[in-house]
Each structure stands twice: as structure tokens, then as C-alpha cells.
Design a protein around this motif. Structure first.
Motif, PDB file in Angstrom:
ATOM      1  N   ARG A 111       0.920  -1.396   0.079  1.00  5.09           N
ATOM      2  CA  ARG A 111      -0.017   0.057  -0.105  1.00  5.09           C
ATOM      3  C   ARG A 111       0.819   1.199  -0.013  1.00  5.09           C
ATOM      4  O   ARG A 111       0.556   2.287   0.240  1.00  5.09           O
ATOM      5  N   GLY A 112       1.997   1.146  -0.316  1.00  2.12           N
ATOM      6  CA  GLY A 112       2.915   2.166  -0.275  1.00  2.12           C
ATOM      7  C   GLY A 112       3.464   2.555   1.066  1.00  2.12           C
ATOM      8  O   GLY A 112       2.930   2.402   2.166  1.00  2.12           O
ATOM      9  N   LEU A 113       4.870   3.175   1.168  1.00  2.00           N
ATOM     10  CA  LEU A 113       5.248   3.614   2.302  1.00  2.00           C
ATOM     11  C   LEU A 113       5.796   5.280   2.190  1.00  2.00           C
ATOM     12  O   LEU A 113       5.810   5.590   1.041  1.00  2.00           O
ATOM     13  N   PRO A 114       5.751   5.796   3.217  1.00  2.01           N
ATOM     14  CA  PRO A 114       5.735   5.394   4.607  1.00  2.01           C
ATOM     15  C   PRO A 114       4.145   5.306   5.347  1.00  2.01           C
ATOM     16  O   PRO A 114       3.431   5.960   4.641  1.00  2.01           O
ATOM     17  N   LYS A 170      10.591  -2.211  28.027  1.00  2.00           N
ATOM     18  CA  LYS A 170       9.583  -2.578  27.018  1.00  2.00           C
ATOM     19  C   LYS A 170       8.548  -1.183  26.956  1.00  2.00           C
ATOM     20  O   LYS A 170       8.333  -0.595  27.968  1.00  2.00           O
ATOM     21  N   TYR A 171       8.202  -1.023  25.990  1.00  2.00           N
ATOM     22  CA  TYR A 171       7.388   0.058  25.723  1.00  2.00           C
ATOM     23  C   TYR A 171       6.330  -0.042  24.680  1.00  2.00           C
ATOM     24  O   TYR A 171       6.479  -1.143  23.701  1.00  2.00           O
ATOM     25  N   ILE A 172       5.319   0.685  24.475  1.00  2.00           N
ATOM     26  CA  ILE A 172       4.303   0.919  23.582  1.00  2.00           C
ATOM     27  C   ILE A 172       4.769   2.213  22.681  1.00  2.00           C
ATOM     28  O   ILE A 172       4.474   3.128  23.265  1.00  2.00           O
ATOM     29  N   LEU A 173       4.969   2.154  21.639  1.00  2.00           N
ATOM     30  CA  LEU A 173       5.267   3.194  20.744  1.00  2.00           C
ATOM     31  C   LEU A 173       4.325   3.487  19.921  1.00  2.00           C
ATOM     32  O   LEU A 173       3.865   2.519  18.901  1.00  2.00           O
ATOM     33  N   LYS A 174       3.549   4.547  19.839  1.00  2.00           N
ATOM     34  CA  LYS A 174       2.261   4.670  18.963  1.00  2.00           C
ATOM     35  C   LYS A 174       2.714   5.790  18.019  1.00  2.00           C
ATOM     36  O   LYS A 174       3.528   6.820  18.138  1.00  2.00           O
ATOM     37  N   ASP A 175       2.173   5.635  16.675  1.00  2.00           N
ATOM     38  CA  ASP A 175       2.644   6.788  15.641  1.00  2.00           C
ATOM     39  C   ASP A 175       4.041   6.795  15.278  1.00  2.00           C
ATOM     40  O   ASP A 175       4.485   7.879  14.906  1.00  2.00           O
ATOM     41  N   VAL A 176       4.567   5.478  15.130  1.00  2.00           N
ATOM     42  CA  VAL A 176       5.859   5.516  14.639  1.00  2.00           C
ATOM     43  C   VAL A 176       5.647   5.308  13.158  1.00  2.00           C
ATOM     44  O   VAL A 176       4.806   4.867  12.580  1.00  2.00           O
ATOM     45  N   VAL A 177       6.540   5.732  12.219  1.00  2.00           N
ATOM     46  CA  VAL A 177       6.548   5.825  10.964  1.00  2.00           C
ATOM     47  C   VAL A 177       7.486   4.781  10.282  1.00  2.00           C
ATOM     48  O   VAL A 177       8.708   4.620  10.788  1.00  2.00           O
ATOM     49  N   PHE A 178       6.731   3.661   9.378  1.00  2.00           N
ATOM     50  CA  PHE A 178       7.704   2.806   9.047  1.00  2.00           C
ATOM     51  C   PHE A 178       8.062   3.161   7.203  1.00  2.00           C
ATOM     52  O   PHE A 178       7.147   3.752   6.664  1.00  2.00           O
ATOM     53  N   PHE A 194      13.147  -2.470   5.917  1.00  2.00           N
ATOM     54  CA  PHE A 194      12.379  -1.534   6.621  1.00  2.00           C
ATOM     55  C   PHE A 194      13.007  -0.912   7.675  1.00  2.00           C
ATOM     56  O   PHE A 194      13.858  -1.479   8.132  1.00  2.00           O
ATOM     57  N   GLU A 195      12.668   0.424   7.995  1.00  2.00           N
ATOM     58  CA  GLU A 195      13.401   1.003   9.255  1.00  2.00           C
ATOM     59  C   GLU A 195      11.997   1.760   9.948  1.00  2.00           C
ATOM     60  O   GLU A 195      11.130   2.211   9.332  1.00  2.00           O
ATOM     61  N   VAL A 196      12.457   2.337  11.253  1.00  2.00           N
ATOM     62  CA  VAL A 196      11.502   3.033  11.784  1.00  2.00           C
ATOM     63  C   VAL A 196      11.822   4.327  12.080  1.00  2.00           C
ATOM     64  O   VAL A 196      12.986   4.513  12.608  1.00  2.00           O
ATOM     65  N   THR A 197      10.981   5.511  11.889  1.00  2.00           N
ATOM     66  CA  THR A 197      11.433   6.698  12.449  1.00  2.00           C
ATOM     67  C   THR A 197      10.751   7.231  13.594  1.00  2.00           C
ATOM     68  O   THR A 197       9.530   7.138  13.592  1.00  2.00           O
TER      69      THR A 197
END
Length: 361
Positions: A111-114, A170-178, A194-197
Motif C-alpha cells: 500500500r505504499g510507504l511511509p 519495554k514500551y508501546i510506541l504509538k504513531d511510529v513511521v515505517f 524497512f526502518e522506523v522513524t
């Protein structure tokens, strides 16, 4: 269902098809308003009456079937009794925090990135900030299945995430960009598609549930792919200990090289520093004699010496419980029966001949 037989008798007399259809509709309305039976029983009655109408009338059966289907769907619709009592499961609104939860292996670019998702991770490695401008910091994240990915923070967000994210937590990371991995243009510590920003919209919450993360990484790199990795990148490998070189002094530290073999009988040399070797001193000799299987994580690629070297982030696990362990166990059993290690000696001789051409005496 007791009224089904009298209803069927009404259609035994020859009537025009439009009168039969009108009579059928009236009878259905009477059943709906007067009968308190379940919708399934009413539907059965509808089916019997419909079959009679179709057989005894000259109208197109498809027309009658369509009319009956609409009426049946209205009968089977959810009902509210008393105006307030709920007799069916109401539609639940989607929860963005749950529906957007993503595992690293489920990420694709169809579906395309990011794209933006929520992830549950453990901070496996936290690298220092970029030493010159302090405008970039790298993290190695592990999800609940053991898969790894690299996360990066930029600019004025670096100090914020450096304070919030601690190694081993340990964390919950919300709204991270792949997004796609830019390893071809910039240095990346591990290889991944892929990588996370981490952006200014990224929210960090502590993960307080008792879900245990896997002790070993899910994906281990085969030895024939290790040599293709860029210099100074980190890899995770699993192999059989087949040989240990004598203890050496490299600079001001002790250093020992260990030869590992994977399931394809490929060999690779792993340089172990003194601290990591001394912590498992007796275990290393037992592993050499019994040809034990080990998993070594976060080994740094040394393209010049054609080997892997331990780092400050390296961890060792002897005889681990891993889903690929049985493949190496079969190779280990065959090697223990043959006791022929001449191929290891030839491999070491070829490597020393290579080092003599690229290193000064």
C-alpha cells in the motif's frame, strides 16, 4: 410452524399468479405481526409457502424468489424487545490503538510507504547519539516475536527519545513511521527491508503486561549471506563450535578466534574479546570438545579480516531453544560420528594466506 399446513392448503386452488403473490404477501404480514415465534421458524414457513407458490403459478420463479428474499431478510433482522433490551451483539467501533498494532514481519509496501503504526517493543540496543552534532540516534527494537528492526530519531527529537527510551525496557510506541531502509545511502547497523522513524507525533508508553519477549532473535543469518553485509554492520548467527584458535594479544587485550559451522557446512570465524571469553571460560572448552551449538547476537562484520567480531552488545547462548536448532543438531550428530575436521584446517590455511596479502607484516 403449526400454521404452515393451513397456509399451504390455500394455494391448492387454481388462482392467477398475481392473486397468489398478493395472498402470499398478506399472509406473511399476518405471520410477522401475530406470531411470536423465532425468526428461524418464520423463515422455514416462508420457504414452504414459497415452494408451493412457485410450483402452482405461471409467474417467473425468480420474481417470487426475490420478493421472498427481501421479506425473509427483514424477518431475520435483529429485533429490539421492549425498546431497550438488546438481543443481539451491537457493532463495535474499531479501536485504532489495537487495529494499527504491527509486527515487524507483517510490514509490507503493497500500500505504499511511509505508513504509521503502533508497535510493542523491547529496546535491545541503544546506541550513543551522533558524536558531532547530536542530531541523530539509532535504536535496535525487538517485537514480541523476536524480530528486529532499526529505529532512528532526528533533530531536536533526539534528546527527548534519549531520555524516554532505556535499553532493556519495554514500551508501546504509538504513531511510529515505517519506511524503506536507506542503507544504500546511509550507514545502518542491521540489515532489514524497512526502518522506523521516531517523529514528534510518536508517543511512548511503558508496557506493563507480563508478556515475555523471546530470549533469542527470530531470524538468524546464514553464513553465506554474512559475507555480503556491509562492513561494521551487526548480524545474529547460530553455529556449531568446531575449532578454537590459541589465545592471542591484540593491542592491549586478549583475543581468541572461534570457528563456527552452520547447517550448510559453511564455516565462519568469530573473534571473541577477553571479557566475553572469560565470563564463559570453561563453557567454551566444553563447547569445543562436545561440538555444542551456540547463538551469538550483535556480532560486528569485519570485511578486511573476513570474520565477525564481538562487540559491547554481543550476547551468547549455549545450546539454545530455537526453532532452527534441529537442523544443526542433525549436522552435529553426523560430524561427531565422522570426526573428520580436515576441511576446517584447509579453511584456516586459506584464510591465513589471504591475511598475508592484505595485512602488513
Amino acid at each position: 410452524m403449526k400454521g404452515a399446513v393451513p397456509l399451504l392448503l390455500l394455494f391448492s386452488f387454481p388462482l392467477p399468479w398475481w392473486r397468489q403473490l398478493m395472498l402470499c404477501s398478506c399472509l406473511f404480514l399476518i405471520v410477522v405481526h401475530q406470531c411470536v415465534a423465532c425468526p428461524l421458524g418464520i423463515a422455514c414457513c416462508v420457504e414452504k409457502v414459497t415452494s408451493s407458490v412457485v410450483l402452482r403459478s405461471s409467474v417467473c420463479p425468480l420474481v417470487i424468489a426475490c420478493c421472498v428474499e427481501k421479506l425473509t431478510s427483514s424477518l431475520m433482522a435483529p429485533l429490539r424487545l421492549g425498546g431497550s433490551k438488546r438481543t443481539y451483539a451491537e457493532y463495535a467501533e474499531p479501536n485504532p490503538a489495537t487495529d494499527c498494532l504491527k509486527l515487524f514481519d507483517d510490514v509490507d509496501d503493497s500500500r505504499g510507504l511511509p505508513q504509521t503504526w503502533t508497535i510493542i517493543v523491547r529496546i535491545d540496543v541503544k546506541f550513543p547519539m551522533e558524536p558531532r552534532y547530536h542530531d541523530k540516534q539509532h535504536f535496535i527494537l525487538v517485537d514480541t516475536t523476536g524480530s528486529k528492526i532499526e529505529a532512528i530519531s532526528y533533530g531536536n527529537k533526539v534528546h527527548r527519545f534519549d531520555t524516554l527510551l532505556q535499553q532493556g525496557c519495554k514500551y508501546i510506541l504509538k504513531d511510529v513511521v515505517f519506511g524503506p531502509n536507506w542503507g544504500d545511502l546511509e550507514f545502518r547497523n542491521i540489515g532489514h527491508r524497512f526502518e522506523v522513524t521516531l517523529t514528534r507525533k510518536t508517543r511512548v508508553e511503558p508496557y506493563t503486561f507480563r508478556l515475555q519477549f523471546p530470549p533469542c532473535p527470530k531470524h538468524l543469518m546464514p553464513f553465506h549471506e554474512v559475507i555480503r553485509q556491509p562492513n561494521k554492520t551487526f548480524v545474529d548467527v547460530m553455529g556449531i563450535v568446531v575449532h578454537m584458535e590459541p589465545l592471542e594479544h591484540v593491542g592491549n587485550r586478549l583475543y581468541r578466534e572461534v570457528v563456527l559451522m552452520d547447517a550448510r557446512w559453511h564455516l565462519i570465524i568469530v573473534g571473541i574479546c577477553s571479557d566475553l571469553f572469560c565470563r564463559n571460560f570453561q563453557r567454551w572448552y566444553k563447547a569445543r570438545d562436545e561440538k555444542e551449538i551456540i547463538i551469538a547476537t550483535m556480532l560486528r562484520q569485519n570485511s578486511t579480516h573476513r570474520c565477525l567480531e564481538s562487540s559491547d552488545h554481543t550476547s551468547l547462548d549455549f545450546n539454545p531453544r530455537h526453532h532452527t536448532w534441529h537442523q544443526l543438531a542433525t549436522v552435529r550428530r553426523i560430524m561427531m560420528e565422522r570426526q573428520n575436521l580436515r576441511f576446517v584446517n584447509r579453511y584456516l590455511e586459506a584464510r591465513w594466506a589471504y591475511l598475508a596479502t592484505v595485512l602488513p607484516h
